[in-house]
Motif scaffolding. Structure first.
Motif: not given
Length: 699
Positions: A379-381, A428-434
Motif C-alpha cells: 500500500x503506497x501513498x 485501490x485500498x487495503x480492505x481490511x478495515x472495510x
C-alpha cells in the motif's frame, strides 16, 4: 454527463443565473505563456483576517441569489414525493446548504434527524456552522455536527452534518439507522471507502424499514459531477434531477506546454496573479500534501518580503486535513481590501466548502492518493493525476461568490487524457478495515455485499487473510465471523492493526504508552522541520531521540510535552507542531475512554521500552522489513525493496529488523515511522506466518 437510464429527468429545475457566459476550455484564450512568466517582482506581508458584520447582513441576500432558490418549490415537491433521489447540481448552486433547510422547513423528515454526510471533517464542521448561522441558531442545537473524535450535537439537533465514516460507525450499532428520517449522501463523486459502504447500508436500511413497516428512510444522493447511470441503476432506477445554473461565470486557461515542475509553475502563477489582479481578489492553489504546502508557504512569504514598496500585501494560509479546526477557520475570515489572501490547500478544498473572496484557482492537476496492490501486499501513498471530475470540482471553487478564473497547470491535451471519474477508493485500498466494518454490521456474507463498484476478489481475500492473522476473524461453518477480539477491534475508530495494538497492550503492561504512540500516529506529524534550520533542529532533538526508532522518539517528545504543558515557547524551542500535538492529546483522551469501556488495564511500562516495542511487534508484524546483505531493506511479506525515509531517526542506522507505519513512494519506496524490533518477537506474534519468512529464526 450521461443521462441514459434515469427513469425521470427534470432538466430545468432552475434557470442559469450566470451574469456572463462562462468561457469553456474550447473558447478563445489569451496566450498561457504570459501567465507563467518567471518574473516574481511583487510584494505582500501577512495580516490576520477578521470576520465582519457585513457578512451577516448579506447572508440572506446571498441565499436568495443562489441558483437553487428559484427551484425551491419544484424541489420540495420532488423531495416530498420520492423515496430516493439523485440530485446533480453545479458547484456553487447551493444544494449542500439549502436542501437540508428546505426539507426541514417543509416538514419533510421532521420525525427524525436529517443527516448530511461529507467525505471530510472540515467540510462537515464548516457547513454546519454556515447553516446554523443562516438559521440564526447556536451551533450544536437545531444544527449540529459529528466528526471523528468530536461531537457537537444535542437532543434538539434535527439537521446533522457528519463525516461518512461517523455515520458508518453509527450503523454498526444500528443497521436500520432508526434515528434518521433522511440521509443525504453528499459529494458522492468522491467515492471514498466509507461512502461506498454507506450506499449499500442505506439502501438495505431503506428496504428493511419498509418491510418492517417502520418510519420510511428517504435517501438523497448529491454531487456536482458523477456517473448518473451507475447511481440510478444501483438505486433501482432512482430519478435524476438536474439543477442547472451556476451563480457566476468561470474562465478556464490551460498552459501552452506541459509543466515539468508543477510547484515552480504554481509559484510563478501566484505572483503573476498578484502582480496583475486587485488585492481583494484571493487565490486558492491546489497542492498535494502538508509538507509541500508548508514548504510553499515559507517560499511565498520569503519572496513577498523582498518585493517593492507600494504593492498589495499578502497573507499565505495553509489548509490540510490535520490542521486543527481553529487554524482551518482562518481561511473563512474576510480579508482587508489591501491584502490578498493566498490559500495553499490539498484536495480538502475541492468540495462543498465556500472560501470567501476566491477569484482565482490554480490547479496543479495533482493529488496524493493511496494505492494498494493485493498481489504484492503493498500500500503506497503516491502523487498522481486528478480525474476530470476532480478538475471540474477544483475549477468550481473560483465561481462561488463572483466571476472567477481557473489556471490549469497542464495542457488541454493532457486534460483530455485524464480519467473521467476518480477510481473508487474501495478499488485501490487495503480492505481490511472495510471487511472488519462489514462483519461488525452483521452482513450475512461480506463477499457478496451489494457494492456499487465491487472490489476485486483478490483484494477482498487478502483483507480477510490479514484480519485472520490479526485474530479478528475466523471461519465457522463455511462463514467468516468476528472473533471476540475482532468485535472489540471494530469498536475503535482506527485501522485494525492499531486497534489490535491497544487491545494487546495489557499483556505487555504498557497500555499508557501504546495509547500515546497510536494517538501520535493517528494525526499528521507533530514534528516541525524547517529546512533552513536543520542543524539547529538536530541539536535540539538530540535529547528526545531514541536509538530504538521513531515510535520511542515520539513517546519521549509527548512525555516532555505533558511535563511542561502546552507552552508556545516550548513548541518553538523544540520545533514541535503545537496544533498537531494538541490534536493527538485529544485523540488519546477519546481512545482512552474506549479502552476503559472494554476494561483494558491502563498500566505504564515506565522505563521498560522493550515491552512497548514487543507489543508493537505483536500487532504491526505485517509491516516488517529485514536488512539485506547489500545494506538495503526488503519487506518480509512480499520482499519489496524499501528504504528508510530521511526524516526517520534511524536514517543513518542499519537495524536488522524494523516495523514501519506506512510506505511513501517518491523517487523510491520509503518506510516512514520506524521501530526497531527483534526477529524473535515477530515469530512469537505469528509463528506460522513468519516460519518461512524470517532468516534469523528457525521454526
Amino acid at each position: 454527463m450521461t443521462r441514459g437510464v434515469a427513469t425521470e429527468c427534470v432538466r430545468h429545475v432552475a434557470t442559469c443565473l450566470a451574469p456572463a457566459r462562462s468561457v469553456s476550455p474550447m473558447d478563445n484564450r489569451p496566450p498561457p505563456a504570459k501567465k507563467f512568466k518567471s518574473s516574481l517582482s511583487l510584494c505582500g506581508q501577512k495580516r490576520e483576517n477578521v470576520f465582519t458584520h457585513e457578512r451577516e447582513r448579506e447572508m440572506q441576500q446571498q441565499r436568495r441569489e443562489l441558483p437553487i432558490c428559484r427551484a425551491r418549490g419544484q424541489l420540495i415537491t420532488h423531495l416530498r414525493q420520492r423515496e430516493t433521489l439523485i440530485l446533480i447540481g453545479e458547484t456553487g448552486s447551493g444544494k449542500t446548504t439549502q436542501i437540508p433547510q428546505y426539507l426541514y422547513e417543509a416538514g419533510i423528515g421532521r420525525q427524525g434527524i436529517i443527516a448530511i454526510t461529507q467525505p471530510r471533517r472540515m467540510a462537515a464542521i464548516s457547513l454546519a456552522a454556515r447553516v446554523a448561522e443562516e438559521k440564526k441558531t447556536e451551533l450544536g442545537k437545531l444544527i449540529g455536527y459529528t466528526v471523528r473524535f468530536e461531537d457537537l450535537t444535542s437532543d434538539q439537533s434535527k439537521i446533522k452534518f457528519l463525516t461518512d465514516g461517523m455515520l458508518l460507525r453509527e450503523a454498526i450499532g444500528d443497521p436500520l439507522l432508526r434515528r434518521y428520517s433522511v440521509v443525504i449522501l453528499d459529494e458522492a463523486h468522491e467515492r471514498t471507502v466509507h461512502t461506498d459502504i454507506l450506499f449499500g447500508i442505506v439502501k438495505a436500511a431503506q428496504r428493511k424499514r419498509k418491510e418492517l413497516h417502520k418510519l420510511p428512510l428517504k435517501v438523497i444522493v448529491m454531487s456536482a459531477t458523477m456517473d448518473v447511470d451507475l447511481f440510478s441503476q444501483y438505486f433501482n432506477g432512482a430519478p435524476v434531477l438536474y439543477l442547472e445554473g451556476r451563480q457566476h461565470s468561470i474562465q478556464i486557461f490551460y498552459t501552452k506546454k506541459p509543466q515539468s515542475d508543477y510547484l515552480h509553475a504554481s509559484l510563478v502563477s501566484i505572483f503573476q496573479i498578484h502582480q496583475e489582479a486587485p488585492p481583494w481578489h484571493n487565490i486558492l492553489v491546489f497542492l498535494t500534501g502538508q509538507e509541500e504546502i508548508e514548504s510553499m508557504s515559507r517560499t511565498c512569504r520569503e519572496i513577498a518580503k523582498h518585493l517593492p514598496q507600494g504593492c498589495a500585501q499578502m497573507t499565505v494560509l495553509p489548509l490540510y486535513a490535520s490542521l486543527p479546526h481553529p487554524q482551518q477557520l482562518r481561511i473563512f475570515q474576510l480579508g482587508q481590501k489591501d491584502c490578498r489572501k493566498v490559500i495553499l490547500s490539498t484536495n480538502i478544498a475541492e468540495t462543498s466548502v465556500t472560501i470567501p473572496g476566491i477569484k482565482y484557482v490554480v490547479d496543479t492537476g495533482m493529488v496524493k492518493a493511496k494505492r494498494y496492490t493485493p498481489e504484492s501486499g503493498l500500500e503506497v501513498l503516491a502523487v498522481q493525476q486528478v480525474s476530470k471530475a476532480q478538475a471540474w470540482q477544483r475549477t468550481g471553487r473560483a465561481g462561488r461568490e463572483h466571476a472567477g478564473i481557473c489556471y490549469r497547470l497542464y495542457t488541454e491535451d493532457e486534460f483530455e487524457k485524464f480519467l473521467n471519474m476518480t477510481v473508487p477508493e474501495i478499488q485501490r485500498c487495503n480492505l481490511a478495515t472495510v471487511m472488519l466494518h462489514l462483519l461488525a454490521l452483521r452482513i450475512p456474507n461480506i463477499l457478496t455485499f451489494d457494492f456499487i463498484s465491487k472490489p476485486s476478489p483478490d483484494a477482498m481475500q487478502a483483507a480477510i487473510e490479514q484480519l485472520e492473522l490479526l485474530g479478528a476473524v475466523e471461519h465457522k461453518e463455511s462463514q467468516i465471523i468476528l472473533t471476540a477480539m475482532g468485535k472489540k477491534m471494530a469498536a475503535f475508530p482506527l485501522e485494525p492493526r492499531f486497534s489490535k495494538t491497544l487491545l494487546l497492550s495489557p499483556e505487555f503492561h504498557c497500555a499508557e504508552e501504546i495509547l500515546t504512540i497510536v494517538s501520535l500516529l493517528s494525526v499528521d506529524s507533530v514534528l516541525y522541520n524547517p529546512h533552513v534550520k536543520q542543524d539547529e533542529v538536530h541539536s535540539v532533538r538530540k535529547k528526545f531521540i531514541s536509538s530504538e526508532g521513531d515510535h520511542m522518539t515520539l513517546l519521549n517528545i509527548y512525555q516532555a510535552f505533558k511535563n511542561v504543558g502546552a507552552h508556545k515557547e516550548w513548541y518553538k524551542e523544540n520545533f514541535v507542531n503545537g496544533r498537531n500535538m494538541t490534536m493527538a492529546s485529544q485523540v488519546r483522551r477519546q481512545l482512552r475512554e474506549i479502552c476503559v469501556k472494554f476494561g483494558v488495564r491502563l498500566e505504564s511500562s515506565r522505563s521498560d521500552t522493550g515491552n512497548i516495542r514487543r507489543c508493537l511487534a505483536h500487532a504491526l508484524f505485517l509491516n516488517a522489513a529485514e536488512l539485506q546483505p547489500d545494506g538495503t531493506y526488503a519487506t518480509l511479506d512480499t520482499r519489496q525493496h524499501v528504504a528508510i525515509h530521511p526524516s526517520s531517526v534511524l536514517f543513518h542506522c542499519k537495524p536488522s529488523y524494523v516495523l514501519y507505519n506506512e510506505l511513501l513512494h517518491t523517487s523510491k519506496c520509503y518506510m516512514r515511522d520506524l521501530c526497531v524490533v527483534d526477529a524473535e518477537w515477530l515469530y512469537e506474534a505469528a509463528p506460522e506466518y513468519f516460519g518461512r519468512k524470517l532468516k534469523g529464526v528457525k521454526s
